[in-house]
Write an enzyme that holds these catalytic residues in place. Structure first.
Site, short mmCIF file in Angstrom:
data_model
loop_
_atom_site.label_atom_id
_atom_site.label_comp_id
_atom_site.label_asym_id
_atom_site.label_seq_id
_atom_site.Cartn_x
_atom_site.Cartn_y
_atom_site.Cartn_z
N GLU A 32 15.19 31.26 20.60
CA GLU A 32 15.84 30.80 18.99
C GLU A 32 14.94 29.93 18.16
OE1 GLU A 32 18.30 32.59 17.58
OE2 GLU A 32 17.36 34.32 19.40
N HIS B 131 13.30 30.38 15.36
CA HIS B 131 13.47 31.00 13.52
C HIS B 131 13.38 29.87 12.24
CE1 HIS B 131 15.96 34.87 14.72
NE2 HIS B 131 16.08 33.81 15.85
N GLU C 122 25.85 29.82 19.74
CA GLU C 122 26.05 31.09 19.09
C GLU C 122 25.64 32.22 20.41
OE1 GLU C 122 23.30 33.76 15.83
OE2 GLU C 122 22.51 32.11 16.70
N HIS C 123 24.24 32.17 20.74
CA HIS C 123 23.35 32.93 22.10
C HIS C 123 23.48 31.63 22.93
CE1 HIS C 123 21.72 35.62 19.53
NE2 HIS C 123 21.45 34.51 18.44
N HIS D 174 68.02 40.74 1.83
CA HIS D 174 67.71 41.19 2.78
C HIS D 174 68.73 41.58 3.68
CE1 HIS D 174 63.98 39.14 1.80
NE2 HIS D 174 63.20 39.39 2.75
#
Length: 432
Positions: free
Chosen positions: A261, A264, A331-332, A424
Site C-alpha cells: 500500500e 499508492h 483499511e487493510h 397519536h
C-alpha cells in the site's frame, strides 16, 4: 532508506497523534473551488462540464462525445490483450460469488405477539453513480469492486463516471470490465464536474441519488459540498495498511507485503507492527533490496511513506500489537503470526483482515473476491467495506389484526400520552 521505527511505549503524544491522524488532508481550498464549480454546473449544465473538463483534464470534448457509445465499449474490449481480459473475467467470477453471498432475504416476517406481525422488505436503490478514478493509471479493479455488487443487488440504473485520458477516451481495461460486468452507461467526466453533474443532472448526464467510489481531493471536496444533494457513500482517503507480525513471521514475505500500500502515493500509510526487533532488523535490508527492482516513481512513494506516515511500531508483546491495531483501525491489515486464526477473533477494527503467509493485499485488491474499497482514516471503527448492502435499502413492514390491535392499543396510548402527542393517542383510543 531508513524507515521510522517507533517504540510504542516511548512514543511522545505528538508522534502517536501524527501516526494516528495519517495524511488527513485539509481540503478547505478544494471545497471553495468545488462550491464555485458545482454552482456553475447546476446553472449551466453540459456547457460548464465541458469547460471544466478542458480546464482540469486538458481534454476538449463536445456534448455528444461525453457518453461512451456501445461501439466504443466493444472496441475497447476487443483491443485489450487476451491475458488482461482473462484476469478481469477471473476476478469477476470470484467477486460476484462473494457478493452474492451477502444478499439478504427479499422479505421476512415474524410474530412479536398474537395478531402482531413485523418484518422487512429489501429492495435495490433506484440508481447509483460509480466513480472510477484515472489520475495515476487505469483502474478496472475499482469498476469491478463497485459494479459487481451493484449488479448483484439488481440496481436498475447504474451510471459510471471516469475521467477521460489524454486522447479524450476511456481506457480499454475499464471498457472491458464494463462489458464483462454488463454496464453500458459510462460518461467521460471526472473530478468536481463529475460529482456535480450527477448531483444536479445535466442535459446529457443523469441525476443520481448516490455516488460511490474513491477519488482525488477535489472529488472528495465536491462530495462534501454536495452532501445535501447526493449520498456520497463511505469515506475513502489515502491508502493504509498494517502488517501485524510476530517473531515467527517470514521476513521476506513481511517485507514484500509491507510495501504494497506504500506505493499508492506519498500520503499513504504503511505500518509494520511487531514485538520482534529481530524481525525488523531482517526486514529493512530486504525492503531496500526490493526497492531497486521497482520504478523510480513507486520507489519514491514508498521511501516517502515509510519515513512520514508509515514505518515500524515496535511493541512489547503480541497483545500490545493487537491493541494498537484496534486503536488504529487500518483499511487493510495482514495477520502474519504463527497462528493467524487464533489472532483473528482479537482484531476488532479493520476494513479487511487477511490471514497467513500467502494472502497479500494484492489478492484482495484484484481477484480474491472480498471488496477492496474500504474505510480509511480510522473509519473502520464504524464503517464497513463496500458491499451489496450499499446498493440496497430496507423498508420496515408491520401488520396488526383486529385482535392484535385490541391487545396493544392501551400500551400505545400510554406512550402517546407521556410524549404529549394528542392525535397519536386519538388514533388508538377512539378507533372502533
Amino acid at each position: 532508506m531508513n524507515p521510522n521505527i517507533y517504540k510504542l511505549s516511548e512514543m511522545t503524544k505528538e508522534q502517536y497523534d501524527f501516526i494516528m491522524k495519517r495524511a488527513e488532508l485539509d481540503i478547505t481550498e478544494q471545497m471553495k473551488i468545488a462550491k464555485e464549480v458545482s454552482d456553475d454546473i447546476r446553472d449551466r449544465g453540459d456547457e460548464a462540464v465541458l469547460e471544466y473538463t478542458a480546464k482540469f483534464d486538458k481534454v476538449q470534448l463536445t456534448a455528444d462525445q461525453m457518453k461512451v457509445t456501445p461501439e466504443e465499449i466493444e472496441a475497447g474490449y476487443n483491443r485489450l490483450d487476451a491475458e488482461t481480459r482473462e484476469a478481469i473475467e477471473y476476478a469477476y467470477k470470484n467477486i460476484y460469488d462473494f457478493h452474492e453471498k451477502q444478499l439478504p432475504e427479499e422479505m421476512w416476517f415474524t410474530m412479536v405477539d398474537d395478531g402482531l406481525m413485523v418484518g422487512e422488505k429489501t429492495t435495490p436503490i433506484v440508481d447509483v453513480c460509480l466513480y472510477v478514478p484515472h489520475g495515476k493509471g487505469s483502474f478496472p479493479s475499482v469498476l469491478c469492486m463497485l459494479g459487481i455488487p451493484a449488479v448483484v443487488a439488481k440496481v436498475p440504473k447504474i451510471v459510471v463516471v471516469t475521467p477521460p485520458n489524454e486522447k479524450g477516451e476511456v481506457d480499454d481495461a475499464i471498457l472491458c470490465a464494463a462489458k464483462i460486468i454488463g454496464i453500458t452507461e459510462i460518461y467521460k467526466v471526472g473530478g468536481i464536474q463529475a460529482v456535480a453533474a450527477v448531483a444536479y443532472g445535466t442535459e446529457t448526464i443523469p441525476k443520481c441519488h448516490k455516488i460511490i467510489g474513491p477519488g482525488n481531493s477535489y472529488a472528495t471536496a465536491a462530495k462534501r459540498v454536495l452532501a445535501n444533494c447526493i449520498d456520497a457513500g463511505l469515506p475513502a482517503g489515502p491508502s493504509e495498511i498494517i502488517v501485524l507480525a510476530d517473531e515467527k513471521a517470514d521476513p521476506e514475505k513481511v517485507a514484500l507485503d509491507w510495501m504494497i500500500e506504500a506505493e499508492h502515493g506519498p500520503d499513504s500509510a504503511a505500518l509494520l507492527v511487531t514485538h520482534s526487533r529481530e524481525l525488523v532488523d531482517k526486514v529493512i535490508p530486504i525492503v531496500n533490496r526490493q526497492l531497486e527492482k521497482i520504478s523510480p516513481k513507486r520507489k519514491e512513494f514508498i521511501e516517502t511513506n515509510l519515513t512520514t506516515y508509515g514505518g515500524v511500531i515496535l511493541t512489547d508483546s503480541l497483545d500490545e500489537s493487537i491493541q494498537f491495531v484496534n486503536d488504529y483501525a487500518p483499511e487493510h491489515m495482514e495477520v502474519m503470526t504463527e497462528k493467524p486464526f487464533d489472532t483473528l477473533p482479537k482484531i476488532k477494527n479493520a476494513g479487511e483482515i487477511l490471514l497467513g503467509d500467502y494472502t497479500p493485499v494484492t489478492l484482495c485488491n484484484f481477484v480474491l473476491g472480498p471488496n477492496a474499497i474500504l474505510p480509511t482514516g480510522g473509519f473502520a471503527k464504524t464503517y464497513s467495506s463496500v458491499s451489496v448492502q450499499d446498493f440496497l435499502k430496507r423498508s420496515s413492514v408491520g401488520y396488526a389484526s383486529k385482535d392484535g390491535f385490541e391487545n396493544v392499543r392501551e400500551y400505545a396510548y400510554r406512550f402517546a400520552k407521556v410524549e404529549g402527542f394528542d392525535t397519536h393517542g386519538l388514533a388508538v383510543k377512539e378507533r372502533k
